[in-house]
Design a protein around this motif. Structure first.
Motif, PDB file in Angstrom:
ATOM      1  N   SER A  12      -9.444 -10.651 -10.888  1.00  0.00           N
ATOM      2  CA  SER A  12      -9.543 -11.028  -9.484  1.00  0.00           C
ATOM      3  C   SER A  12      -8.600 -10.153  -8.687  1.00  0.00           C
ATOM      4  N   TYR A  13      -8.795 -10.131  -7.370  1.00  0.00           N
ATOM      5  CA  TYR A  13      -7.861  -9.386  -6.527  1.00  0.00           C
ATOM      6  C   TYR A  13      -7.637 -10.107  -5.217  1.00  0.00           C
ATOM      7  N   VAL A  14      -6.675  -9.577  -4.457  1.00  0.00           N
ATOM      8  CA  VAL A  14      -6.266 -10.237  -3.212  1.00  0.00           C
ATOM      9  C   VAL A  14      -6.413  -9.281  -2.035  1.00  0.00           C
ATOM     10  N   VAL A  15      -6.901  -9.809  -0.941  1.00  0.00           N
ATOM     11  CA  VAL A  15      -6.879  -9.062   0.315  1.00  0.00           C
ATOM     12  C   VAL A  15      -6.116  -9.894   1.343  1.00  0.00           C
ATOM     13  N   GLY A  16      -5.769  -9.276   2.460  1.00  0.00           N
ATOM     14  CA  GLY A  16      -5.083 -10.045   3.512  1.00  0.00           C
ATOM     15  C   GLY A  16      -3.760  -9.423   3.887  1.00  0.00           C
ATOM     16  N   ALA A  17      -2.961 -10.209   4.594  1.00  0.00           N
ATOM     17  CA  ALA A  17      -1.711  -9.685   5.145  1.00  0.00           C
ATOM     18  C   ALA A  17      -0.809  -9.136   4.045  1.00  0.00           C
ATOM     19  N   LEU A  18      -0.701  -9.884   2.930  1.00  0.00           N
ATOM     20  CA  LEU A  18       0.195  -9.450   1.870  1.00  0.00           C
ATOM     21  C   LEU A  18      -0.304  -8.156   1.248  1.00  0.00           C
ATOM     22  N   ALA A  19      -1.631  -8.046   1.075  1.00  0.00           N
ATOM     23  CA  ALA A  19      -2.212  -6.832   0.498  1.00  0.00           C
ATOM     24  C   ALA A  19      -1.977  -5.652   1.425  1.00  0.00           C
ATOM     25  N   ARG A  20      -2.192  -5.874   2.705  1.00  0.00           N
ATOM     26  CA  ARG A  20      -1.967  -4.785   3.676  1.00  0.00           C
ATOM     27  C   ARG A  20      -0.520  -4.340   3.630  1.00  0.00           C
ATOM     28  N   PHE A  21       0.372  -5.325   3.559  1.00  0.00           N
ATOM     29  CA  PHE A  21       1.791  -4.989   3.527  1.00  0.00           C
ATOM     30  C   PHE A  21       2.117  -4.214   2.255  1.00  0.00           C
ATOM     31  N   ASN A  22       1.649  -4.734   1.127  1.00  0.00           N
ATOM     32  CA  ASN A  22       1.969  -4.087  -0.138  1.00  0.00           C
ATOM     33  C   ASN A  22       1.484  -2.643  -0.178  1.00  0.00           C
ATOM     34  N   ASN A  23       0.340  -2.393   0.423  1.00  0.00           N
ATOM     35  CA  ASN A  23      -0.234  -1.053   0.345  1.00  0.00           C
ATOM     36  C   ASN A  23       0.244  -0.113   1.446  1.00  0.00           C
ATOM     37  N   ASN A  24       0.596  -0.671   2.593  1.00  0.00           N
ATOM     38  CA  ASN A  24       0.826   0.198   3.749  1.00  0.00           C
ATOM     39  C   ASN A  24       2.126  -0.068   4.488  1.00  0.00           C
ATOM     40  N   HIS A  25       3.085  -0.682   3.793  1.00  0.00           N
ATOM     41  CA  HIS A  25       4.291  -1.131   4.503  1.00  0.00           C
ATOM     42  C   HIS A  25       4.999  -0.018   5.248  1.00  0.00           C
ATOM     43  N   GLU A  26       4.896   1.219   4.743  1.00  0.00           N
ATOM     44  CA  GLU A  26       5.662   2.277   5.411  1.00  0.00           C
ATOM     45  C   GLU A  26       5.116   2.626   6.788  1.00  0.00           C
ATOM     46  N   PHE A  27       3.962   2.101   7.109  1.00  0.00           N
ATOM     47  CA  PHE A  27       3.391   2.393   8.432  1.00  0.00           C
ATOM     48  C   PHE A  27       3.694   1.311   9.467  1.00  0.00           C
ATOM     49  N   LEU A  28       4.432   0.303   9.048  1.00  0.00           N
ATOM     50  CA  LEU A  28       4.751  -0.781   9.986  1.00  0.00           C
ATOM     51  C   LEU A  28       5.704  -0.297  11.072  1.00  0.00           C
ATOM     52  N   HIS A  29       5.644  -0.957  12.183  1.00  0.00           N
ATOM     53  CA  HIS A  29       6.597  -0.705  13.259  1.00  0.00           C
ATOM     54  C   HIS A  29       8.012  -0.991  12.722  1.00  0.00           C
ATOM     55  N   PRO A  30       8.996  -0.150  13.061  1.00  0.00           N
ATOM     56  CA  PRO A  30      10.347  -0.330  12.495  1.00  0.00           C
ATOM     57  C   PRO A  30      10.875  -1.749  12.655  1.00  0.00           C
ATOM     58  N   GLU A  31      10.555  -2.338  13.779  1.00  0.00           N
ATOM     59  CA  GLU A  31      11.030  -3.697  14.028  1.00  0.00           C
ATOM     60  C   GLU A  31      10.421  -4.664  13.002  1.00  0.00           C
ATOM     61  N   ALA A  32       9.156  -4.459  12.693  1.00  0.00           N
ATOM     62  CA  ALA A  32       8.477  -5.304  11.707  1.00  0.00           C
ATOM     63  C   ALA A  32       9.084  -5.072  10.331  1.00  0.00           C
ATOM     64  N   THR A  33       9.372  -3.813  10.023  1.00  0.00           N
ATOM     65  CA  THR A  33       9.989  -3.494   8.734  1.00  0.00           C
ATOM     66  C   THR A  33      11.344  -4.196   8.620  1.00  0.00           C
ATOM     67  N   ARG A  34      12.089  -4.148   9.710  1.00  0.00           N
ATOM     68  CA  ARG A  34      13.415  -4.779   9.700  1.00  0.00           C
ATOM     69  C   ARG A  34      13.277  -6.277   9.377  1.00  0.00           C
TER      70      ARG A  34
END
Ligand SMILES: Cc1cc2nc3c(=O)[nH]c(=O)nc-3n(C[C@H](O)[C@H](O)[C@H](O)COP(=O)(O)OP(=O)(O)OC[C@H]3O[C@@H](n4cnc5c(N)ncnc54)[C@H](O)[C@@H]3O)c2cc1C
Ligand code: SF4
Ligand code: SF4
Ligand code: SF4
Lengths: 302, 250, 347, 424
Positions: free
Chosen positions: D264-286
């Motif tokens: 099975s696999y997961v999609v959603g906010a956590l998946a997006r974060f896990n795969n693409n966290h380096e593209f988040l706005h710095p404030e979100a990363t903080r």
């Protein structure tokens, strides 16, 4: 530029380009402001109708309030709406007015639920009235069917209270069934007044009913009318006044001596909203009281 | 609250959903500026989507969605028995909504197409009033929260509420929208009941009739208006069938 | 009446100076229809360039700046079983620049009902008195029949009225406010040449009218044709949508509604524009409808315009702008309906 | 140990749609732990057939009342791909802004209305009106703003009206945009307060390794995209979504199940974060750091935190987008549309994960075949598998029966399932 475009405040009524006469000017502020009034008493007449005795709270406004038989007020229950209601009480009665109201919808429903002491608003009086003054010296026929007694009652008082001014007086009243009779507690009183002929008829009697049975026109059979010496006021549903009036005019009564009160939807009472238009006649301004000839000429009236 | 000498009660309300997108229920939690006041006037005893409280004894049931499976038939019957007032919320509940489009297809085949050899139970879509009597229908896809508020106020205090009798065009005019027919689009506004404040024509989309027919519709004239402007029969028929509100008229 | 001559720059200054103090509303192109014809509305502008005087007609009349579609008549505050009523009719001043004669005539008709009749409306008067109106002459619009109704010219009801003489405006002054405004932008006295050019221009405009509808005697005609087939013919087409009344400069029917806030702490009594073509216009409690079908309703709209209003105010309640005809999807236009009636009478 | 437990939750509350949890432990041994979706099937894929391309996005929106904008946008993308259309730049920006409005609205609804009551020990947000009025006020303000953002950009919060094939029909007026800009800026305080609130929640320390799938970031945190990636190293074109999802039918479920590299696999906010966290706005990363959200995070309960992080990201990005929209001339809003026969796939990151729509059109612009793969469909199998591990994990710790039921419910809720959507 600035001083050219000063906001103009109507309520200050100072620099109107075209000066208004005093009457209108005072009306300016009055038209949409209602008199706050208190329900003094609620009298249950039938299952559907209640009589409300209503007093304007501000004393000086209450004293200035006067009306003529047949006129109506706009009754407002804030939050619920505003409806036209004929004044049912005597013009000589000061202190309060009586409104006989049938439960028919939202606003009337709210009124029927309201308790003694509740505050409502009234505006008015509005509209034309029955020509009681002109009728003096003549025979008078006061005919009501159903709820028609509500707008007629004020005229009945006007006649009774000045009995000497009129010749023969007949009050004829009919409803579908005995339990729909309004103001039954008053017939006794009216009937006892010297030389007033009061007759009540129902279409569908119950076991206790001992009076006459049939349509209101049946009562007319028993009455001698001198067409040239009589005025009639007929209040009731369109079918009823149509029958009665055409019957009377067959007997030779001039159409301009018969008066009826019409009912239309109304939202303002001031000849603006157009909802009460009959053809293009405003019922609230040129009516609700019309003579029969005018009504015949109003396309769409009956 | 006390008014006219009468004390008013907070009615117990249950919210239920059937076949649909739950968008109408979501509206109940929207219109943030009056949400707190709305919730303080009513006693929500049952609202699965936002609450785990499973109170019973609701007097008013707000029901969203259409009926399309046997268990739903049973559940709506049960709700009908419990509720004094049953309100159908949204086009799905009132007319079947877009779900009704399913009825144009053979259900076995549809099942095969989606679930292969493991078909799931399903029934032709019906509106709530085709299964149990409904006291009040609030159409719209989704419902307008303002209208729901006014209906609820009406149920609590009997303050005036009437669905507009007139069609959407009037609301279009009152918000100065340029008629989309002028822009070459088809619009069901002239025959659809107003009350939504005409968001769709304002967005250039034309009305799709989610609120069903106005009190009186001049269907014949509408057809000739649409035909005259070059809209094909297919397009008109598709449009009328979209939300299921024009059944029996179109 | 006083006249002045104003250069185009002077006019620009006037608009700019006005913009500094109050809101300025004028004809603005808001888009194009499917055939690429421009669509104009009277809308607030932020600079003189947004005013587009080269417009045939606007989709809506300027009526709604005086009788808005929705207006609060009074508000209520509920408190422990009691209430207080609050009425306000103060509004911020505003200028409307670029109204055609027919629209100003429309306002004059509304004045008769709302400002000069037995119960004047403070709400209307307040808006009217607080609006600075600048009219402008123009070439007749297609389908308009204002000339037949004598509403193609106007002699009062405005503060200023402009006639474009190419490089300058010939300005008729209708109020002291208008006079004062012209003084600020140094409009000059008129010369014989100005007058001559003005008269020539007026004559040219008058010659351009095409649509002609005989409306004299319409009142009687309507009475005679009360049961005419013509009503049936057009009434059957009417979709009872009320669009005609919304865009019409003179239609003013309304309904009054009350609403309470969700917490029942406040209430409001609202005037809402209505139309006599809508199905429940004349419906009363118990469900009886005095005008149950679209034929009757359509007929009475014409009755009110051309008979009822004439009886009360000696003039028809129509300025011949044909906005109703243009907006009606079913294609019901006064020119055709009236012509039909006339034909019907002759046969 | 001879413990007997049955957790039987029929129609789990505070989730969108109808799903059941069933856990049976007999003699201390886990016999069964099920997550079953019993929502009434709606057959949208069948209903799409024969529909004109103009009505398709409207129909698509009706798949879900919460993420109607995403369904509409995905549908538009699929149609535009099928017709080989490129939409104007401004339209793309307005669409992205609408998308942010929806993400905010949906995440906030979940955080405050659906999830928060569990952490504060109440059955719903209603009692909090009295006990935690501050939190409710914040929720109402934030959600109101998100809804307004949707209204201004899509014409309506639920079931958008101004998004159409080829672009958008309405350019939000700059006054409204400026107002929104100001309010978004203001809302950062409310979001900060929300961060503090969520920090106070006791998120269960439960971990189960799984695969996370999302769109691949190209030039920013991905909301629209053409490529799909996973934490197990899969990368492919979105057009090959069938190979990603591998849908299959489960006997007990009206929603289909999916699998990719594992069961099975997961999609959603956590998946997006896990795969693409380096593209988040710095404030979100903080904020992510502050809240101990580290990639790759395998605790499903951290999805709540990932949603909050995305809210902060979207708020900042929405402000930037508004600035851009105001600064540039709008130009064209729609590209001319010419229906063509052909196939197109649209992929969008809906609030709950990747959403695929795949349409085949005939030359008249009517749909011949349609297929939709919905985020919750993709999560269902994983929720199901999580349940077993979760139960085993907590039973070992000697959890009480009621607490176990609550933990199971909270697990499902943390996925923010959109069930009717998954049974489209
Ligand atoms: C001149 C006049 C005098 C009247 N006198 C009396 C009277 O003495 N006693 C009495 O019981 N009734 C009288 N009526 C009728 C009364 O006005 C209606 O029964 C009442 O308006 C119904 O209002 P509602 O809100 O209860 O009904 P709803 O059906 O809820 O009405 C909603 C709105 O429609 C309008 N409306 C509906 N029916 C009527 C109607 N028949 N007339 C005018 N407007 C209507 C009103 O604006 C009202 O607010 C009179 C009507 C008129 C025109
Ligand atoms: S856009 Fe539609 S609803 Fe609006 S006026 Fe035109 S036809 Fe009527
Ligand atoms: S305009 Fe038509 S489709 Fe749109 S909300 Fe109103 S009734 Fe529904
Ligand atoms: S032509 Fe039509 S819109 Fe214009 S004034 Fe006459 S009735 Fe009104």
């Amino acid at each position: 530029m600035k001083n050219l475009f000063q906001p103009y405040d109507v309520s200050l009524e100072s620099e109107m380009l075209e000066p208004l006469d005093f009457n209108r000017r005072s009306r300016l502020k009055e038209t949409d402001r209602c008199f706050k009034a208190e329900i003094l008493n609620v009298i249950r007449l039938t299952d559907m109708e209640k009589l409300f005795q209503v007093r304007i709270l501000d004393e000086s406004e209450g004293e200035r309030f006067s009306f003529l038989p047949g006129q109506f007020v706009m009754v407002e229950v804030p939050g619920y709406g505003e409806i036209p209601i004929s004044i049912s009480s005597s013009t000589s009665r000061t202190g309060y007015v009586e409104l006989c109201i049938r439960r028919a919808g939202i606003v009337t429903g709210a009124l029927h639920r309201a308790k003694r002491g509740a505050h409502i608003g009234i505006r008015g009086p509005f509209g034309t009235h029955f020509p009681i003054e002109t009728m003096k010296g003549y025979d008078v026929l006061l005919i009501a069917g159903g709820l028609g007694l509500a707008p007629l009652r004020s005229s009945i008082f006007a006649v009774i209270e000045n009995r000497a001014d009129f010749e023969n007086v007949h009050i004829l009243y009919g409803t579908k069934s005995p339990d729909q009779l309004l103001f039954d507690y008053q017939y006794e009183e009216w009937g006892r007044i010297d030389d007033i002929d009061l007759q009540v008829i129902v279409e569908e009697p119950d076991n206790e009913w001992t009076g006459p049975v049939g349509l209101i026109t049946k009562l007319l059979d028993g009455i001698e009318i001198d067409p040239q010496r009589t005025f009639a006021i007929v209040c009731g549903p369109p079918v009823m006044f149509k029958f009665v009036c055409s019957r009377l005019s067959e007997q030779g009564m001039p159409m301009r001596r018969m008066f009826i009160s019409l009912e239309r939807r109304m939202h303002c009472g001031m000849g603006k909203c157009c909802r009460c238009n009959i053809g293009s006649t405003f019922t609230c301004m040129e009516g609700p009281v019309f003579d029969y000839w005018t009504v015949m000429n109003l396309k769409e009236a009956i | 609250m006390k008014y006219l000498g009468i004390e008013s009660q907070r009615p117990k309300i249950g919210v239920f959903d059937f076949t649909g997108c739950e968008g109408c229920q979501l509206q109940l939690a929207n219109k943030e500026e009056t949400l707190a006041a709305f919730l303080s006037c009513i006693d929500v005893v049952c609202f699965r989507e936002i609450s785990s409280a499973s109170g019973e004894g609701f007097t008013i049931a707000l029901v969203e969605g259409a009926i399309s499976r046997e268990d739903e038939v049973e559940r709506i019957r049960w709700i009908r028995e419990q509720a004094e007032v049953l309100v159908a919320l949204g086009s799905c509940a009132c007319f079947g909504g877009v779900n009704r489009l399913k009825n144009d297809f053979d259900l076995d085949e549809a099942n095969r197409e989606v679930y292969g050899d493991q078909p799931k139970p399903t029934l032709p879509v019906r509106a709530i009033n085709e299964v149990v009597p409904v006291d009040l229908e609030i159409p719209g896809c989704p419902v307008s929260k303002a209208e729901v508020e006014r209906v609820v106020q009406h149920l609590i205090w009997e303050v005036p509420f009437r669905f507009p009798a007139y069609p959407v065009c009037l609301e279009c005019k009152q918000r100065y929208t340029v008629c989309v027919f002028e822009m070459g689009e088809l619009c069901l506004g002239p025959i659809t009941r107003a009350g939504c404040d005409a968001p769709c024509p304002a967005a250039g989309l034309g009305c799709w009739g989610c609120r069903g027919p106005a009190q009186e519709t001049n269907f014949e004239e509408f057809l000739s208006v649409a035909r005259e402007r070059g809209f094909s029969e297919d397009e008109i028929v598709d449009r009328l069938a979209f939300f299921g509100g024009f059944r029996g008229i179109a | 009446m006083l006249f002045r001559c104003l250069s185009k720059e002077g006019f620009r200054d006037l608009v700019e100076m006005t913009l500094e103090t109050i809101e300025v509303v004028g004809p603005k192109e808001i888009g194009r229809d499917k055939d690429d014809n421009p669509i104009h509305h009277y809308l607030p502008v932020s600079n003189p360039d947004e005013l587009d005087f080269d417009y045939a007609t606007t989709e809506y009349s300027a009526k709604t700046y005086f009788l808005p579609f929705q207006e609060n008549l009074s508000t209520y505050r509920f408190d422990e079983d009691d209430w207080t009523q609050d009425i306000r009719y103060r509004i911020q001043p505003r200028a409307i620049i670029g109204l055609h004669a027919c629209d100003i005539n429309g306002l004059l008709k509304l004045d008769k009902v709302f400002a000069r009749d037995f119960f004047p409306s403070p709400y209307y008067i307040s808006r009217r008195e607080n609006t600075f109106i600048v009219g402008i002459d123009h070439e007749p619009c297609e389908g308009g029949f204002c000339r037949s109704l004598g509403t193609d010219t106007v002699t009062h009801g405005f503060d200023l009225f402009l006639t474009d003489l190419g490089d300058r405006y010939f300005v008729a002054i209708g109020s002291d406010r208008g006079f004062g405004a012209l003084q600020k932008v140094h409009a000059r006295e008129i010369t014989d040449e100005d007058t001559h050019d003005y008269l020539t221009e007026r004559q040219r405009l008058a010659g351009l009218f095409q649509a002609e509808v005989p409306v004299h005697d319409l009142g009687t005609l309507l009475d005679i044709e009360f049961t005419s087939e013509v009503w049936e013919k057009w009434g059957r087409k009417c979709m009872s949508c009320g669009s005609c009344a919304m865009v019409c400069p003179t239609c003013y029917c309304y309904g009054v509604m009350e609403k309470v806030s969700m917490d029942f702490e406040r209430g409001v009594k609202q005037r809402q524009a209505y139309s006599c073509n809508l199905v429940d216009f004349a419906e009363v409690a118990g469900g009886h409808n005095f005008r149950p079908d679209s034929t009757t309703r359509l007929k009475y709209r014409y009755y009110h315009q051309h008979r009822g209003f004439v009886e009360i105010y000696d003039e028809p309640k129509c300025v011949g702008c044909n906005r109703c005809g243009r907006t009606c999807l079913a294609g019901i236009s006064p020119v055709e309906v009236i012509t039909d009636l006339q034909m019907d009478e002759q046969t | 140990m001879s413990r007997q437990v049955t957790v039987d939750v029929r129609h789990l509350t505070r989730v969108e749609g109808h799903g059941n949890i069933l856990v049976r432990i007999k003699d201390g041994k886990l016999e069964e732990a099920r997550w079953d979706v019993v929502e009434t099937p709606r057959f949208f894929e069948v209903m799409f057939k024969g529909k004109d391309f103009r009505s398709v996005p409207l129909l698509a929106a009706r798949i879900c009342g919460i993420c109607s904008i995403s369904h509409c946008l995905t549908s538009l993308a699929a149609t535009e791909n099928a017709f080989q259309l490129v939409i104007p730049k401004t339209a793309a920006k307005v669409r992205l802004l609408a998308k942010h409005g929806e993400t905010l609205q949906s995440h906030l609804l979940h955080l405050f209305f659906l999830a928060m009551p569990d952490f504060l020990g109440v059955p719903s947000v209603l009692p909090l009106l009295e006990t935690n009025p501050k939190a409710v006020e914040i929720a109402i303000r934030l959600k109101g703003l998100a809804n307004r953002l949707c209204e201004v950009t899509a014409g309506r919060t639920t079931h958008p009206v101004s998004l159409r094939v080829g672009g958008v029909t309405v350019m939000p007026c700059s006054d409204e945009l400026l107002d929104l800009r100001g309010e978004l800026e203001h809302s950062l305080d409310d979001l900060a307060a929300t961060v503090d609130l969520v920090k106070s929640f006791e998120l269960p320390e439960f971990v189960r390794e799984t695969e996370f799938v999302s769109l691949k970031a190209e030039d920013g945190y991905p909301f629209f995209g053409d490529r799909v990636i996973s934490t197990d190293g899969v990368e492919c074109d979105a057009a090959n979504y069938l190979e990603v999802a591998n849908e299959y039918v489960d006997a007990n479920n009206t929603s289909k199940w999916t699998h990719l590299s594992r069961g099975s696999y997961v999609v959603g906010a956590l998946a997006r974060f896990n795969n693409n966290h380096e593209f988040l706005h710095p404030e979100a990363t903080r904020v992510a750091r502050e809240m101990n959200l580290e990639p790759v995070c395998h605790n499903p309960f951290m999805c709540n935190v990932a949603q909050l992080v995305e809210c902060i990201h979207c708020t900042h990005e929405a402000m930037d987008l508004i600035d851009e929209l105001i600064a540039t001339q709008p130009g064209e809003l729609t590209a001319p549309v010419e229906p063509k026969s052909g196939q197109g796939v649209g992929a969008v990151e809906a609030p709950r994960g990747i959403l695929f729509h795949d349409y085949e059109y005939n030359h008249e612009g009517r749909i011949v075949r349609a297929n939709c793969v919905v985020p919750t469909t993709q999560n269902n199998a994983n929720i199901h598998r999580d349940l077993s591990s979760l139960v085993t994990y907590f039973v070992k710790q000697g959890i009480s029966d009621e607490a176990l039921e609550l933990k199971c419910s909270m697990l499902v809720r943390s996925y923010d399932p959109c069930i009717s959507c998954s049974v489209h």
